[in-house]
Scaffold this active site. Structure first.
Site, PDB file in Angstrom:
ATOM      1  N   SER A 140      -3.009  -1.164  11.444  1.00  0.00           N
ATOM      2  CA  SER A 140      -2.161  -0.618  10.383  1.00  0.00           C
ATOM      3  C   SER A 140      -0.684  -0.608  10.748  1.00  0.00           C
ATOM      4  O   SER A 140       0.157  -0.370   9.879  1.00  0.00           O
ATOM      5  CB  SER A 140      -2.609   0.809  10.040  1.00  0.00           C
ATOM      6  OG  SER A 140      -3.891   0.811   9.469  1.00  0.00           O
ATOM      7  N   HIS A 203       1.785   8.680  10.743  1.00  0.00           N
ATOM      8  CA  HIS A 203       0.738   7.671  10.894  1.00  0.00           C
ATOM      9  C   HIS A 203       1.353   6.286  10.718  1.00  0.00           C
ATOM     10  O   HIS A 203       2.442   6.136  10.151  1.00  0.00           O
ATOM     11  CB  HIS A 203      -0.372   7.903   9.868  1.00  0.00           C
ATOM     12  CG  HIS A 203      -1.617   7.133  10.148  1.00  0.00           C
ATOM     13  ND1 HIS A 203      -1.896   5.934   9.516  1.00  0.00           N
ATOM     14  CD2 HIS A 203      -2.646   7.367  10.982  1.00  0.00           C
ATOM     15  CE1 HIS A 203      -3.060   5.478   9.956  1.00  0.00           C
ATOM     16  NE2 HIS A 203      -3.529   6.324  10.848  1.00  0.00           N
ATOM     17  N   SER A 205       0.941   3.612   8.816  1.00  0.00           N
ATOM     18  CA  SER A 205       1.332   3.047   7.517  1.00  0.00           C
ATOM     19  C   SER A 205       2.620   3.661   6.981  1.00  0.00           C
ATOM     20  O   SER A 205       3.586   2.928   6.707  1.00  0.00           O
ATOM     21  CB  SER A 205       0.195   3.197   6.507  1.00  0.00           C
ATOM     22  OG  SER A 205      -0.974   2.558   6.955  1.00  0.00           O
ATOM     23  N   GLU A 362       0.109   6.084  -0.093  1.00  0.00           N
ATOM     24  CA  GLU A 362      -1.016   5.565   0.695  1.00  0.00           C
ATOM     25  C   GLU A 362      -2.276   6.413   0.538  1.00  0.00           C
ATOM     26  O   GLU A 362      -2.246   7.635   0.688  1.00  0.00           O
ATOM     27  CB  GLU A 362      -0.661   5.521   2.183  1.00  0.00           C
ATOM     28  CG  GLU A 362      -1.798   4.960   3.023  1.00  0.00           C
ATOM     29  CD  GLU A 362      -1.690   5.270   4.514  1.00  0.00           C
ATOM     30  OE1 GLU A 362      -2.323   4.549   5.302  1.00  0.00           O
ATOM     31  OE2 GLU A 362      -0.981   6.235   4.876  1.00  0.00           O
ATOM     32  N   ASP A 367      -9.676   4.188   5.387  1.00  0.00           N
ATOM     33  CA  ASP A 367      -9.824   3.553   6.698  1.00  0.00           C
ATOM     34  C   ASP A 367     -10.448   4.502   7.711  1.00  0.00           C
ATOM     35  O   ASP A 367     -11.324   4.112   8.486  1.00  0.00           O
ATOM     36  CB  ASP A 367      -8.448   3.091   7.181  1.00  0.00           C
ATOM     37  CG  ASP A 367      -8.521   2.308   8.480  1.00  0.00           C
ATOM     38  OD1 ASP A 367      -9.122   1.231   8.490  1.00  0.00           O
ATOM     39  OD2 ASP A 367      -7.962   2.787   9.492  1.00  0.00           O
ATOM     40  N   HIS A 371     -13.921   3.829   9.849  1.00  0.00           N
ATOM     41  CA  HIS A 371     -13.945   3.739  11.307  1.00  0.00           C
ATOM     42  C   HIS A 371     -15.166   4.438  11.898  1.00  0.00           C
ATOM     43  O   HIS A 371     -15.661   4.038  12.957  1.00  0.00           O
ATOM     44  CB  HIS A 371     -12.668   4.334  11.906  1.00  0.00           C
ATOM     45  CG  HIS A 371     -11.547   3.354  12.028  1.00  0.00           C
ATOM     46  ND1 HIS A 371     -11.671   2.157  12.685  1.00  0.00           N
ATOM     47  CD2 HIS A 371     -10.266   3.393  11.549  1.00  0.00           C
ATOM     48  CE1 HIS A 371     -10.525   1.496  12.629  1.00  0.00           C
ATOM     49  NE2 HIS A 371      -9.659   2.227  11.941  1.00  0.00           N
ATOM     50  N   ASP A 408      -3.858  -2.938   3.702  1.00  0.00           N
ATOM     51  CA  ASP A 408      -3.207  -3.470   4.899  1.00  0.00           C
ATOM     52  C   ASP A 408      -4.121  -4.439   5.646  1.00  0.00           C
ATOM     53  O   ASP A 408      -3.689  -5.446   6.185  1.00  0.00           O
ATOM     54  CB  ASP A 408      -2.736  -2.346   5.817  1.00  0.00           C
ATOM     55  CG  ASP A 408      -3.798  -1.282   6.066  1.00  0.00           C
ATOM     56  OD1 ASP A 408      -4.902  -1.370   5.485  1.00  0.00           O
ATOM     57  OD2 ASP A 408      -3.525  -0.342   6.836  1.00  0.00           O
ATOM     58  N   HIS A 409      -5.416  -4.127   5.667  1.00  0.00           N
ATOM     59  CA  HIS A 409      -6.397  -4.960   6.355  1.00  0.00           C
ATOM     60  C   HIS A 409      -7.769  -4.600   5.814  1.00  0.00           C
ATOM     61  O   HIS A 409      -7.914  -3.652   5.027  1.00  0.00           O
ATOM     62  CB  HIS A 409      -6.353  -4.716   7.870  1.00  0.00           C
ATOM     63  CG  HIS A 409      -6.466  -3.266   8.228  1.00  0.00           C
ATOM     64  ND1 HIS A 409      -7.658  -2.564   8.125  1.00  0.00           N
ATOM     65  CD2 HIS A 409      -5.541  -2.359   8.646  1.00  0.00           C
ATOM     66  CE1 HIS A 409      -7.458  -1.313   8.461  1.00  0.00           C
ATOM     67  NE2 HIS A 409      -6.178  -1.151   8.793  1.00  0.00           N
ATOM     68  N   HIS A 485     -11.549  -3.027  12.652  1.00  0.00           N
ATOM     69  CA  HIS A 485     -11.101  -3.650  11.412  1.00  0.00           C
ATOM     70  C   HIS A 485     -11.729  -5.022  11.241  1.00  0.00           C
ATOM     71  O   HIS A 485     -12.323  -5.569  12.168  1.00  0.00           O
ATOM     72  CB  HIS A 485      -9.575  -3.794  11.408  1.00  0.00           C
ATOM     73  CG  HIS A 485      -8.857  -2.488  11.422  1.00  0.00           C
ATOM     74  ND1 HIS A 485      -7.529  -2.364  11.749  1.00  0.00           N
ATOM     75  CD2 HIS A 485      -9.277  -1.228  11.146  1.00  0.00           C
ATOM     76  CE1 HIS A 485      -7.159  -1.102  11.674  1.00  0.00           C
ATOM     77  NE2 HIS A 485      -8.214  -0.385  11.320  1.00  0.00           N
TER      78      HIS A 485
END
Length: 539
Positions: A140, A203, A205, A362, A367, A371, A408-409, A485
C-alpha cells in the site's frame, strides 16, 4: 525348435504386456475419475434457476438494455472538474467486488449474482497495473505514491521515487528524490483538500497524500527508533505524524479523519480514548494543530462529529481510535462513525466553504480483513465503502464533480467450485465434496493462518455450519501468519468531467495525471494548459 520356442516366448510376453498395461490403464482411469466426482450430482442436483431466467427472451432483453445504455450516453463531459473525490478500496480485488455484490444481493433476500455495486454503474471502467518499481506484487505504500503522486517508487516507501530504497533515510530527505501528491497540486490551485480513512491517519495509503519517507513503518518518532534499532536520528528524519501536522501539504488540509491518535501525543499523556500516546519526543502534535487552526475543531467520537456546525469552523480533524479504526461490523456504533457518515459531514463542510476541493477517501479495512482471511469482514467493509461512494455521487453534480474509484492492489480471495445459483457466498459449497469427502467453503485463500486441519493427522476437518461468525478466518492452503497481497490488475471506475479518459489498461501512476488533466492541476498537460510545464488556470 528354437524358432518355435522364441515365438512362444514372444506371444507370452505380448499377452503379459497387454494384461499389465490394461490393468494400469484401468487403474489410471479410475484415479482420473474417482467416485467422488459425479457430474450428474454436481451439475443437476440441488440446482436452482429463477423462472424468468429460463426464457431466451429475458437474456436478449438484458443484452438490449445494456447496449442501449451505452448507446444513449450523452455527449462527452468536457467540463473542468471543479471538485474531485478519489475513493480507494485498499486490497479491493476484482474477486472481492464479485463476492461483495453477491452478498449485497443476498442481504436483500435475492440470489445475489445479478446485483451491482453503486460504482459498477459508473460509465467508464479501466484496469490498473499495480506493480512497484522493484516489486512484482505491490504494497500500500508504493501504490499510494503511484496513484497519488504519479510516480512509481520502491516497495515500502512513500512519496519518493525509485532512487530511494526501503529504510534509506538520507536518500528520502533529498528533495530531488521526493515527489509531491496531487493534493499538493490541488492546494496550489486554490482548492480545499483533505482525506478520510478507516485505518489510521499515518497508514500507508493516506500518508501518500502528504509524506516523504523511506519506510511506511515510520509513523511516529518511536517507530523510527524501534525499526532502525536506534540508528536513525529522528531530528533529521521526521516521522509521518510530524510531517502531516507541520509540513505542507498536510498542515493545510481542511479535513482529516481516521484513527491512530497515539502517533500524535507523548507517551506520558493519555489520549481521548483512554490509552497512552506513543511519542518519545514529548511533542503533542494535536495541540500544535489546534494552535495552527484556532477555528478548527477536533472530534473524537460519532456524537461529536454529528454536532459539528460546519458553517462556523475552518478545519475538521476527527480521530476516532487510538490505533486503526475498528471494523464496521464490530465497532461501537455510539463511538465510531461509519465511512458514509464521515463522508457526509466532510462534503457538507466542503460545500459550505464554497470552494472547489479535492478529497481522498479510503476504505482501508477491506485489506486488513483479507490479511487475516476474514472474508466476511472484508466484504462488509466493501459494502460500507460502496455506500459512501453512492452518497458522494448523490451529494455532488456529475457535471462539475469527478469521482474516481480504484484499489491499490489485489488480495488473493478465490471464488471456487460449482456452487448452485444463490448459494450463500459466505458459506459452504453444497454441490460438491473434495476428494476427502468433505465439504469446502466457496471463498478461500492461498495463504493464511487457518487451514482447518487435524494437528496430528494433517487431515482436513469438517467445517460444519461455516462461517461460525462474521470474523471467522476462511481456509487457506499455505500456512502463514497472514495472507499476502496479489499482483493482478485492479479496477478503476469514473463518473464526471472527462471520465472517458479512464478506459483501457493503465499504469497505476497514470491515474493522477488523468485527474489533473480534468481538474487543471499541476504542471503537466491539462485542459487549461494543452502544452504542459506551465502555469495552469485554476478557475
Amino acid at each position: 525348435m528354437y524358432k518355435i520356442l522364441a515365438s512362444f516366448i514372444v506371444i507370452v510376453l505380448i499377452i503379459w504386456l497387454l494384461l499389465h498395461n490394461g490393468g494400469r490403464t484401468q487403474k489410471n482411469h479410475s484415479e482420473s475419475k474417482p467416485e467422488i466426482f459425479n457430474p450428474r450430482k454436481i451439475f443437476n442436483e440441488n440446482r436452482f434457476t429463477p423462472k424468468v431466467e429460463k426464457q431466451t427472451e429475458y437474456w436478449h432483453s438484458i443484452g438490449k438494455m445494456e447496449l442501449l445504455k451505452i448507446l444513449q450516453r450523452k455527449e462527452l463531459n468536457l467540463n473542468k472538474a471543479k471538485n474531485v473525490i478519489l475513493f480507494l478500496g485498499d486490497g479491493m480485488s476484482v474477486s472481492t467486488l464479485t463476492a461483495a455484490r453477491i452478498l449485497k444481493g443476498q442481504r436483500k433476500n435475492q440470489t445475489g449474482e445479478e446485483e451491482s455495486l453503486s460504482f459498477e454503474k459508473f460509465p467508464y471502467v479501466a484496469l490498473s497495473k499495480t506493480y512497484c518499481a522493484n516489486s512484482q506484487v505491490a504494497d500500500s505504500a508504493c501504490t499510494a505514491t503511484a496513484y497519488l503522486c504519479g510516480v512509481k517508487g520502491n516497495i515500502g516507501t512513500i512519496g519518493v521515487n525509485g532512487h530511494v530504497e526501503f529504510g534509506n533515510c538520507t536518500a528520502s530527505m533529498d528533495p530531488a528524490n521526493q515527489v509531491s501528491s496531487i493534493l499538493a497540486w490541488a492546494q496550489k490551485a486554490g482548492k480545499a483538500t483533505g482525506f478520510i480513512t478507516t485505518t489510521s491517519l499515518t497508514h500507508a495509503s493516506p500518508a501518500g497524500t502528504y509524506a516523504h519517507v523511506a519506510s511506511r513503518l515510520w509513523e511516529s518518532d518511536s517507530d523510527i527508533i524501534k525499526y532502525s534499532n536506534g540508528k536513525i536520528d529522528t531530528s533529521t528524519c521526521p516521522d509521518m505524524a510530524q510531517q502531516m501536522i507541520s509540513q505542507e501539504p498536510g498542515r493545510n488540509f481542511d479535513i482529516i479523519m481516521g484513527g491512530g491518535m497515539g502517533k500524535f501525543i507523548p507517551r506520558t499523556t493519555k489520549d481521548y480514548h483512554g490509552n497512552g500516546g506513543e511519542r518519545k519526543d514529548n511533542r503533542n502534535l494535536l495541540s500544535l494543530w489546534q494552535t495552527m487552526h484556532p477555528l478548527g475543531v477536533l472530534v473524537t467520537n460519532r456524537q461529536q462529529l454529528f454536532k459539528v456546525n460546519t458553517s462556523e469552523i475552518s478545519h475538521i480533524m476527527g480521530i476516532f481510535q487510538s490505533e486503526t479504526m475498528q471494523y464496521h461490523a464490530l465497532a461501537d456504533e455510539a463511538q465510531q462513525p461509519t465511512l458514509m457518515e464521515m463522508t457526509k459531514v466532510a462534503l457538507e463542510f466542503l460545500r459550505r466553504k464554497n470552494r472547489e476541493y479535492f478529497i481522498f477517501i479510503e476504505g482501508g479495512k477491506i485489506d486488513s480483513a483479507h490479511h487475516f482471511t476474514k472474508a466476511g469482514l472484508a466484504l462488509d467493509e466493501t459494502l460500507e465503502f460502496e455506500k459512501a461512494i453512492q452518497l458522494a455521487r448523490d451529494m455532488t453534480d456529475p457535471k462539475d464533480s469527478l469521482i474516481v474509484v480504484t484499489a491499490d492492489h489485489g488480495q488473493p480471495l478465490t471464488i471456487g467450485g460449482y456452487p448452485r445459483r444463490g448459494s450463500p457466498i459466505l458459506g459452504l459449497n453444497e454441490n460438491e465434496r473434495a476428494s476427502d469427502g468433505l465439504k469446502f467453503s466457496t471463498l478461500n485463500y492461498p495463504m493464511g493462518p487457518q487451514q482447518y486441519r487435524d494437528e496430528k493427522t494433517g487431515k482436513r476437518l469438517g467445517l460444519g455450519k461455516f462461517p461460525f461468525k462474521i470474523d471467522s478466518p476462511y481456509p487457506s492452503y499455505i500456512p502463514s501468519f497472514y495472507s499476502s497481497h496479489s499482483g493482478e490488475d485492479v479496477g478503476v471506475y469514473a463518473s464526471g468531467p472527462h471520465d472517458y479518459l479512464f478506459t483501457g489498461v493503465l499504469q497505476q501512476n497514470t491515474i493522477p495525471h488523468l485527474i489533473a488533466y480534468a481538474a487543471c492541476l499541476g504542471k503537466g498537460l491539462t485542459i487549461c494548459n494543452k502544452h504542459g510545464e506551465g502555469k495552469n488556470i485554476s478557475n
